[in-house]
Motif scaffolding. Structure first.
Motif, short mmCIF file in Angstrom:
data_model
loop_
_atom_site.label_atom_id
_atom_site.label_comp_id
_atom_site.label_asym_id
_atom_site.label_seq_id
_atom_site.Cartn_x
_atom_site.Cartn_y
_atom_site.Cartn_z
N LYS A 253 -33.56 -19.44 -31.14
CA LYS A 253 -34.46 -18.44 -30.55
C LYS A 253 -33.72 -17.46 -29.63
O LYS A 253 -34.27 -16.42 -29.27
CB LYS A 253 -35.56 -19.15 -29.75
CG LYS A 253 -36.53 -19.96 -30.61
CD LYS A 253 -37.56 -20.67 -29.74
CE LYS A 253 -38.49 -21.54 -30.59
NZ LYS A 253 -39.48 -22.27 -29.74
N ILE A 254 -32.50 -17.79 -29.24
CA ILE A 254 -31.72 -16.92 -28.37
C ILE A 254 -31.29 -15.68 -29.15
O ILE A 254 -30.72 -15.78 -30.24
CB ILE A 254 -30.49 -17.64 -27.81
CG1 ILE A 254 -30.90 -18.84 -26.95
CG2 ILE A 254 -29.61 -16.69 -27.02
CD1 ILE A 254 -31.62 -18.47 -25.67
N GLU A 255 -31.58 -14.51 -28.60
CA GLU A 255 -31.20 -13.27 -29.25
C GLU A 255 -29.69 -13.19 -29.42
O GLU A 255 -28.93 -13.43 -28.48
CB GLU A 255 -31.68 -12.07 -28.43
CG GLU A 255 -31.41 -10.73 -29.09
CD GLU A 255 -31.93 -9.55 -28.29
OE1 GLU A 255 -31.66 -8.41 -28.67
OE2 GLU A 255 -32.60 -9.80 -27.26
N GLY A 256 -29.25 -12.87 -30.60
CA GLY A 256 -27.83 -12.78 -30.89
C GLY A 256 -27.29 -13.97 -31.65
O GLY A 256 -26.20 -13.90 -32.22
N VAL A 257 -28.03 -15.08 -31.67
CA VAL A 257 -27.57 -16.26 -32.41
C VAL A 257 -27.73 -16.00 -33.91
O VAL A 257 -28.78 -15.57 -34.38
CB VAL A 257 -28.35 -17.52 -31.99
CG1 VAL A 257 -28.02 -18.69 -32.91
CG2 VAL A 257 -28.01 -17.87 -30.55
#
Length: 729
Positions: A253-257
């Motif tokens: 859910k972390i942006e950029g993952v």
């Protein structure tokens, strides 16, 4: 998403093939390659002059190809010094670049593979790089002589300019194209020492401008590439554990993952930059199989090692006489137990590596210390041949042994991550694997925990009859590709170096070793076995001197075997004013250790703070490392080695509680502070002996010198490091 792994992944290991050929006699073959027609590589541009070690460009720049990793120790400057002197170049025109991974051209002549270690960089390259410079000079002279129609003997070279008495002259750059067409001389004439202009005198560090200006992309951690992903790993909390399942739902859910993949060493989060990768890693839920993991605390390990030293071990070569029999007849026996902790390397730049793998070839960018082994291991992991593995060596922000890995584990890890991505149907793209400071401190490959037991017997007059010595530690080499060369009859040379060949004559001396087992991975640490054997030998010599009622320096000189070791002892003592009284509250200790072919003696002058902690006020150091190629750099290495060793002596240790490392960062694994750093006075012995190591030998004597000063002050013998364990108030 919950991921269940079919079975715990086995850690990637290099095969134990005999791909290393340890041979000090490799010099002839490699130099032959330099001389053979066609081995001077084709110039990259018209007008260039290019050989394996020297590249002269039309813009008059001389590029010296450095076959060793420079991790701050000044190797690039030292090798450039050798070429510049024989070439008669101007120092300002010299630049360096790291050589590609190519064992045929760039092997370390001391141990047969391309790699840096054992303080061998200058020692193994001294004639090789001088010859390369001399050959290039001869070809420039031949080119000028032919162009000017004059005898070559009349052509001179000075500060990068080729000249003739007729007034004709040219720069290296102007002659480079013509020189490249000349025959490579079979045996170019080398300068006599009295003709050197840089060697033994001065040559500016080649890395200072870039490091001072913060040049982009200098270190592996700085490397950037289009479309690059950054990977960080959730690593096992206990050594030997492997992931069996993981839930990455929250991490994704972390942006950029971009992806989460499992490899034997942990679970990797890949993201568009470092910060989201680190944040997402903290959200992973990983289940670990700890069936074979280390679950003991360091206290239990220390007890096991101490118990081993009470039993007979494997005999260490180099002993003399019957120590057991001598002790049985002794009127008095002293027995001393020593304990040394695990130590992290803690370089300023933690491990990092970038890989680009397309299924057929792989390219890496990192501060590679063992290029040949790194090639072999990654080739095995990816199912390729070593020639399909390219390594771009970058500058490294420290190592102290951490990047010299027999198992090339961080190369293997990066290769496995890239392979997993490609096999999942993703297009090839650069992936940079980053170790955080916490990963580095908790990640193992430590200087081994070690126990020593020294038993010395005396006659009724206090004379030594015999010395029995036992060591217990985990072998660094056992189970690695180096075992067949470094382990003989069960004895790992790195475990006992410095004690088997005790530099003092005793009526009888015998050493033994026990190989302990633990899942905690261990590795060489700056000066390797000498870090503990030197401490024990030199503090024991002070004990023996006291037993005999003699001055520690005089006692050593009476028993010492080596003139060069005696020489540095005398020089350090003289410069420190050993025979002069000290101000009130100051105390001295002395120690000397031979390591890596070099001889170093140090006198530590200490005081005590109000809280009882030790303040090392001054260290006087004398070093004999053969011909001093670059004296300024040698002084810097002695200063750095003393500071590095002193940090470990004062308070560094890695401890485990139920198998989990207690230290995480520089708040719990404390580096040496400016307030701890003493004044250091370095004296270099003039020498005509072949150059030997300078990167490591400054470290071993500082511990025992400080310990001997403490004993002189308080009659307390420190046998359990670090000093922070002891109340000296």
């Amino acid at each position: 998403m919950l991921h269940l792994l079919e079975k715990p992944l086995e850690a990637a290991r290099p095969s134990r093939r005999s791909f290393l050929k340890m041979s000090a006699g490799a010099l002839g073959g490699l130099m032959l390659a330099l001389r053979m027609p066609g081995t001077a590589r084709a110039a990259s541009n018209a007008g260039d002059f290019a050989q394996p070690f020297v590249h002269i460009r039309p813009d008059n720049k001389v590029i010296v190809l450095i076959k060793h990793l420079d991790k701050g120790q000044g190797t690039a400057s030292g090798l450039a010094t050798l070429v510049a002197d024989e070439l008669d170049a101007d120092a300002a025109q010299i630049e360096t670049d790291f050589a590609p991974a190519n064992v045929d051209l760039y092997k370390n002549l001391a141990f047969g593979v391309q790699g840096t270690g054992g303080s061998t960089a200058i020692a193994n390259s001294f004639l090789q790089y001088r010859t390369a410079g001399a050959a290039a000079k001869a070809m420039l002279v031949a080119a000028a002589a032919g162009e000017w129609d004059v005898p070559a003997a009349e052509v001179t070279v000075s500060r990068g300019v080729v000249s003739h008495a007729s007034g004709k002259s040219a720069t290296f750059g102007e002659l480079a194209g013509l020189a490249a067409a000349q025959e490579v001389p079979a045996e170019p004439a080398l300068k006599k020492p009295e003709d050197w202009i840089y060697i033994g005198k001065s040559f500016a560090r080649v890395d200072v401008p870039a490091k001072s200006s913060g040049a982009v992309g200098l270190y592996g951690m700085d490397h950037q590439a289009d479309n690059m992903l950054v990977a960080v790993l959730a690593r096992p909390p206990k050594f030997g554990a492997v992931p069996t399942s993981f839930d990455d739902a929250e991490a994704r859910k972390i942006e950029g993952v971009v992806d989460v993949v499992s490899v034997p060493s942990g679970v990797a989060v890949l993201a568009t930059s470092t910060w989201p990768a680190i944040n997402a890693r903290g959200l992973l839920e990983v289940t670990w199989d700890e069936a074979v993991a280390e679950s003991r605390s360091t206290a239990e390990m220390a007890e096991e090692l101490a118990a081993m030293t009470s039993e007979k071990g494997l005999p260490v070569p180099g002993g003399e006489g019957d120590a057991d029999g001598a002790l049985a007849q002794a009127a008095n026996v002293i027995e001393v137990d020593y304990a040394f902790p695990f130590l992290a390397h803690a370089p300023m730049e933690p491990l990092d590596i970038t890989v680009l793998y397309d299924g057929e070839t792989a390219t890496f960018w990192t501060g590679s210390q063992f290029q040949t082994i790194d090639q072999m291991v990654t080739a095995g992991v990816l199912g390729l041949t070593p020639d399909k593995i390219a390594i771009n060596t970058t500058w490294a922000g420290g190592s102290f042994g951490r990047r010299a890995q027999p198992d090339s584990h961080y190369f293997a890890e990066a290769a496995l991550i890239a392979k997993a991505r490609l096999e999942a149907g993703n297009p090839p793209q650069p992936i940079k694997v980053v170790w955080t400071r916490e990963d580095d401190i908790k990640g193992g490959y430590y200087r081994p925990m070690v126990a020593h037991k020294a038993r010395v017997g005396f006659d009724e007059d206090g004379n030594v009859l015999g010395w029995q010595h036992r060591i217990a530690t985990k072998s660094i080499m056992k189970g690695t590709s180096f075992e067949q060369f470094m382990v003989k009859d069960g004895v790992d040379a790195t475990s006992v170096e410095g004690i088997g060949e005790l530099p003092y004559s005793m009526p009888a001396f015998q050493a033994e070793v026990h190989n302990a087992e633990t899942a905690v991975p261990v590795l060489w640490w700056r000066s390797v076995g000498h870090t503990h054997t030197g401490y024990v030998a030199e503090t024991m010599m002070d004990r023996l001197a006291k037993q005999a009622g003699e001055d520690p320096l005089a006692y050593r000189l009476k028993h010492i075997k080596h003139d060069r070791l005696a020489g540095v002892l005398k020089l350090a003592a003289e410069k420190a004013g050993w025979d002069k009284p000290l101000p009130e509250g100051r105390y001295r200790g002395i120690a000397a250790v031979e390591s890596f072919g070099s001889f170093v003696a140090e006198v530590a002058e200490i005081s005590f703070r109000e809280d009882g902690t030790v303040k090392v006020e001054k260290v006087t150091c004398a070093v004999d490392c053969g011909i001093p190629v670059n004296p300024d750099n040698i002084r810097a290495q002695m200063e750095g080695g003393i500071g590095y060793g002193l940090g470990a002596v004062l308070r560094n240790e890695i401890t485990l509680t139920d198998g989990i490392v207690d230290q995480e960062n520089f708040d719990t694994y404390l580096p040496i502070r400016m307030t701890d750093m003493p004044e250091i006075d370095v004296h270099i012995v003039p020498s005509e002996e072949a150059p030997s190591g300078a990167g490591e030998p400054g470290t071993p004597p500082i511990g025992p010198a400080v310990a001997n000063a403490i004993a002189a002050a308080k009659d307390i013998w420190i046998t359990d490091l670090p000093l922070s364990k002891h109340d000296l108030a």
